[in-house]
Design a protein around this motif. Sequence first.
Motif, PDB file in Angstrom:
ATOM      1  N   TYR A   1     -53.872  23.684 122.219  1.00  0.00           N
ATOM      2  CA  TYR A   1     -54.466  23.493 123.533  1.00  0.00           C
ATOM      3  C   TYR A   1     -53.478  22.803 124.486  1.00  0.00           C
ATOM      4  O   TYR A   1     -52.403  22.367 124.079  1.00  0.00           O
ATOM      5  CB  TYR A   1     -55.755  22.673 123.406  1.00  0.00           C
ATOM      6  CG  TYR A   1     -56.822  23.360 122.592  1.00  0.00           C
ATOM      7  CD1 TYR A   1     -57.602  24.370 123.161  1.00  0.00           C
ATOM      8  CD2 TYR A   1     -57.045  23.020 121.256  1.00  0.00           C
ATOM      9  CE1 TYR A   1     -58.583  25.011 122.425  1.00  0.00           C
ATOM     10  CE2 TYR A   1     -58.022  23.664 120.502  1.00  0.00           C
ATOM     11  CZ  TYR A   1     -58.789  24.668 121.094  1.00  0.00           C
ATOM     12  OH  TYR A   1     -59.745  25.311 120.352  1.00  0.00           O
ATOM     13  N   ARG A   2     -53.876  22.725 125.740  1.00  0.00           N
ATOM     14  CA  ARG A   2     -53.041  22.071 126.755  1.00  0.00           C
ATOM     15  C   ARG A   2     -52.632  20.691 126.253  1.00  0.00           C
ATOM     16  O   ARG A   2     -53.465  19.889 125.825  1.00  0.00           O
ATOM     17  CB  ARG A   2     -53.825  21.938 128.064  1.00  0.00           C
ATOM     18  CG  ARG A   2     -53.040  21.295 129.189  1.00  0.00           C
ATOM     19  CD  ARG A   2     -53.860  21.259 130.470  1.00  0.00           C
ATOM     20  NE  ARG A   2     -53.121  20.630 131.538  1.00  0.00           N
ATOM     21  CZ  ARG A   2     -52.244  21.248 132.309  1.00  0.00           C
ATOM     22  NH1 ARG A   2     -52.017  22.542 132.130  1.00  0.00           N
ATOM     23  NH2 ARG A   2     -51.590  20.609 133.247  1.00  0.00           N
ATOM     24  N   SER A   3     -51.320  20.403 126.277  1.00  0.00           N
ATOM     25  CA  SER A   3     -50.819  19.189 125.635  1.00  0.00           C
ATOM     26  C   SER A   3     -49.582  18.676 126.369  1.00  0.00           C
ATOM     27  O   SER A   3     -48.458  19.003 125.996  1.00  0.00           O
ATOM     28  CB  SER A   3     -50.484  19.472 124.165  1.00  0.00           C
ATOM     29  OG  SER A   3     -49.880  20.746 124.011  1.00  0.00           O
ATOM     30  N   PRO A   4     -49.770  17.870 127.407  1.00  0.00           N
ATOM     31  CA  PRO A   4     -48.628  17.353 128.184  1.00  0.00           C
ATOM     32  C   PRO A   4     -47.624  16.586 127.325  1.00  0.00           C
ATOM     33  O   PRO A   4     -46.415  16.661 127.550  1.00  0.00           O
ATOM     34  CB  PRO A   4     -49.285  16.442 129.219  1.00  0.00           C
ATOM     35  CG  PRO A   4     -50.680  16.968 129.351  1.00  0.00           C
ATOM     36  CD  PRO A   4     -51.054  17.458 127.988  1.00  0.00           C
ATOM     37  N   ARG A   5     -48.109  15.814 126.337  1.00  0.00           N
ATOM     38  CA  ARG A   5     -47.206  15.056 125.461  1.00  0.00           C
ATOM     39  C   ARG A   5     -46.676  15.903 124.319  1.00  0.00           C
ATOM     40  O   ARG A   5     -45.692  15.553 123.678  1.00  0.00           O
ATOM     41  CB  ARG A   5     -47.930  13.835 124.900  1.00  0.00           C
ATOM     42  CG  ARG A   5     -48.278  12.770 125.916  1.00  0.00           C
ATOM     43  CD  ARG A   5     -49.077  11.660 125.262  1.00  0.00           C
ATOM     44  NE  ARG A   5     -50.367  12.160 124.774  1.00  0.00           N
ATOM     45  CZ  ARG A   5     -51.149  11.503 123.927  1.00  0.00           C
ATOM     46  NH1 ARG A   5     -50.761  10.332 123.441  1.00  0.00           N
ATOM     47  NH2 ARG A   5     -52.305  12.006 123.560  1.00  0.00           N
ATOM     48  N   GLY A   6     -47.360  16.983 124.021  1.00  0.00           N
ATOM     49  CA  GLY A   6     -46.904  17.896 122.978  1.00  0.00           C
ATOM     50  C   GLY A   6     -47.622  17.720 121.652  1.00  0.00           C
ATOM     51  O   GLY A   6     -48.209  16.677 121.365  1.00  0.00           O
ATOM     52  N   CYS A   7     -47.582  18.772 120.843  1.00  0.00           N
ATOM     53  CA  CYS A   7     -48.108  18.780 119.473  1.00  0.00           C
ATOM     54  C   CYS A   7     -46.994  19.258 118.551  1.00  0.00           C
ATOM     55  O   CYS A   7     -46.090  19.981 118.983  1.00  0.00           O
ATOM     56  CB  CYS A   7     -49.290  19.738 119.337  1.00  0.00           C
ATOM     57  SG  CYS A   7     -50.626  19.468 120.504  1.00  0.00           S
ATOM     58  N   ARG A   8     -47.073  18.884 117.288  1.00  0.00           N
ATOM     59  CA  ARG A   8     -46.060  19.364 116.350  1.00  0.00           C
ATOM     60  C   ARG A   8     -46.633  19.485 114.955  1.00  0.00           C
ATOM     61  O   ARG A   8     -47.611  18.821 114.592  1.00  0.00           O
ATOM     62  CB  ARG A   8     -44.819  18.475 116.338  1.00  0.00           C
ATOM     63  CG  ARG A   8     -45.060  17.021 116.052  1.00  0.00           C
ATOM     64  CD  ARG A   8     -43.805  16.204 116.330  1.00  0.00           C
ATOM     65  NE  ARG A   8     -44.064  14.781 116.258  1.00  0.00           N
ATOM     66  CZ  ARG A   8     -43.418  13.948 115.471  1.00  0.00           C
ATOM     67  NH1 ARG A   8     -42.476  14.400 114.677  1.00  0.00           N
ATOM     68  NH2 ARG A   8     -43.707  12.667 115.469  1.00  0.00           N
ATOM     69  N   SER A   9     -46.005  20.354 114.173  1.00  0.00           N
ATOM     70  CA  SER A   9     -46.381  20.517 112.774  1.00  0.00           C
ATOM     71  C   SER A   9     -45.123  20.710 111.941  1.00  0.00           C
ATOM     72  O   SER A   9     -44.115  21.243 112.428  1.00  0.00           O
ATOM     73  CB  SER A   9     -47.329  21.704 112.591  1.00  0.00           C
ATOM     74  OG  SER A   9     -46.672  22.915 112.883  1.00  0.00           O
ATOM     75  N   GLU A  10     -45.195  20.253 110.686  1.00  0.00           N
ATOM     76  CA  GLU A  10     -44.039  20.314 109.795  1.00  0.00           C
ATOM     77  C   GLU A  10     -44.483  20.792 108.421  1.00  0.00           C
ATOM     78  O   GLU A  10     -45.537  20.391 107.920  1.00  0.00           O
ATOM     79  CB  GLU A  10     -43.396  18.927 109.658  1.00  0.00           C
ATOM     80  CG  GLU A  10     -42.893  18.354 110.971  1.00  0.00           C
ATOM     81  CD  GLU A  10     -42.560  16.867 110.872  1.00  0.00           C
ATOM     82  OE1 GLU A  10     -42.826  16.273 109.795  1.00  0.00           O
ATOM     83  OE2 GLU A  10     -42.079  16.301 111.864  1.00  0.00           O
ATOM     84  N   LEU A  11     -43.677  21.654 107.816  1.00  0.00           N
ATOM     85  CA  LEU A  11     -43.896  22.114 106.445  1.00  0.00           C
ATOM     86  C   LEU A  11     -42.633  21.866 105.650  1.00  0.00           C
ATOM     87  O   LEU A  11     -41.537  22.258 106.070  1.00  0.00           O
ATOM     88  CB  LEU A  11     -44.251  23.599 106.414  1.00  0.00           C
ATOM     89  CG  LEU A  11     -44.304  24.216 105.009  1.00  0.00           C
ATOM     90  CD1 LEU A  11     -45.588  23.803 104.297  1.00  0.00           C
ATOM     91  CD2 LEU A  11     -44.189  25.744 105.061  1.00  0.00           C
ATOM     92  N   SER A  12     -42.782  21.220 104.490  1.00  0.00           N
ATOM     93  CA  SER A  12     -41.667  20.981 103.584  1.00  0.00           C
ATOM     94  C   SER A  12     -42.076  21.475 102.200  1.00  0.00           C
ATOM     95  O   SER A  12     -43.116  21.056 101.680  1.00  0.00           O
ATOM     96  CB  SER A  12     -41.316  19.493 103.537  1.00  0.00           C
ATOM     97  OG  SER A  12     -40.299  19.234 102.598  1.00  0.00           O
ATOM     98  N   ALA A  13     -41.283  22.377 101.627  1.00  0.00           N
ATOM     99  CA  ALA A  13     -41.659  22.982 100.345  1.00  0.00           C
ATOM    100  C   ALA A  13     -40.483  23.014  99.383  1.00  0.00           C
ATOM    101  O   ALA A  13     -39.331  23.211  99.792  1.00  0.00           O
ATOM    102  CB  ALA A  13     -42.192  24.398 100.562  1.00  0.00           C
ATOM    103  N   ARG A  14     -40.804  22.834  98.116  1.00  0.00           N
ATOM    104  CA  ARG A  14     -39.825  22.961  97.039  1.00  0.00           C
ATOM    105  C   ARG A  14     -40.368  23.965  96.027  1.00  0.00           C
ATOM    106  O   ARG A  14     -41.501  23.807  95.537  1.00  0.00           O
ATOM    107  CB  ARG A  14     -39.568  21.606  96.370  1.00  0.00           C
ATOM    108  CG  ARG A  14     -38.840  20.622  97.284  1.00  0.00           C
ATOM    109  CD  ARG A  14     -38.893  19.200  96.755  1.00  0.00           C
ATOM    110  NE  ARG A  14     -40.267  18.682  96.797  1.00  0.00           N
ATOM    111  CZ  ARG A  14     -40.832  18.156  97.872  1.00  0.00           C
ATOM    112  NH1 ARG A  14     -40.165  18.092  99.015  1.00  0.00           N
ATOM    113  NH2 ARG A  14     -42.074  17.714  97.828  1.00  0.00           N
TER     114      ARG A  14
END
Length: 296
Positions: free
Chosen positions: A108-121
Amino acid sequence: MASVSRARQAHVPMIASEHTPTAEVARTSRAGSAKLAFERVGNRTVVTTALAHSPLRLLTPRNHGHAAWVYTSSLGGGLVDGDHLSVELDVAEDSAALLSSQGSTRVYRSPRGCRSELSARVAPGALLAWVPDPTMCFSGARYTQSQDIQLAPSASLVLMEMLTAGRSANGERWAFTHYASSLRVHREGRALIDERWLLDPAHGALPARLGRFDALGTVLLVGPALDSAREALAAQVGSLPVTPRSGLVCSASPLGPDGLVLRVAASSAEALLRTTREWLSFLPSLLGDDPWIRRG
């Protein structure tokens, strides 16, 4: 086609689909994390660790195959301003895991921003299929995602990444403020792929840069479990004719001795979904069950 900034590889790909939120989403910062572990027990893979902190949720449905399945979802139906989600997973030796999403990732609208991270082994002889639904950024959204996957020798990976133009029917076609995605896959410390997508109207109006395309996607196949699928897909995509103003543009590029990168841009979400599902038609036999049919 749009000019997309990337570190390595070239071309553009991903998927589209349209959804309309049913309620106003509060702009509240949320940090959610999850840890997953898969192990082989007898002739099946089981989920040995599934820990999630709100707003992340993990769903672990049963299936008729030998692989273990996990679907991610988010409370509130999407990412709101300030959200930060992270997932860590380990796939143990000779196990097989499917990780997907319960639906499209809505930002959604996000002036500060959104983030996601995936780490896999992924351990020797193991298989990870990471095939989430498309990401859809609404008007004014700022979104950054990173995917970092470490493969052991003889490990295999199926990865699909898709991006939609947004709510085109609502006049929000490529109307987000910022989208950045990084993908890193390493084996024994050597980079197989290390790239970054950047779509930002500061570099030029996105609708004009992306032209007729409303959906972009990447499919990545690496490892010995995918030898026959890679060979067939490389031949299939490589033989496609080049048609001016086509609604679907595809490419196939080898990635080292046992990898293949498929890129696709489509003028409709439906065409892209149909194409990527056809490309991954081998997945049910690899997992022992069909994750898409069982989701209805």
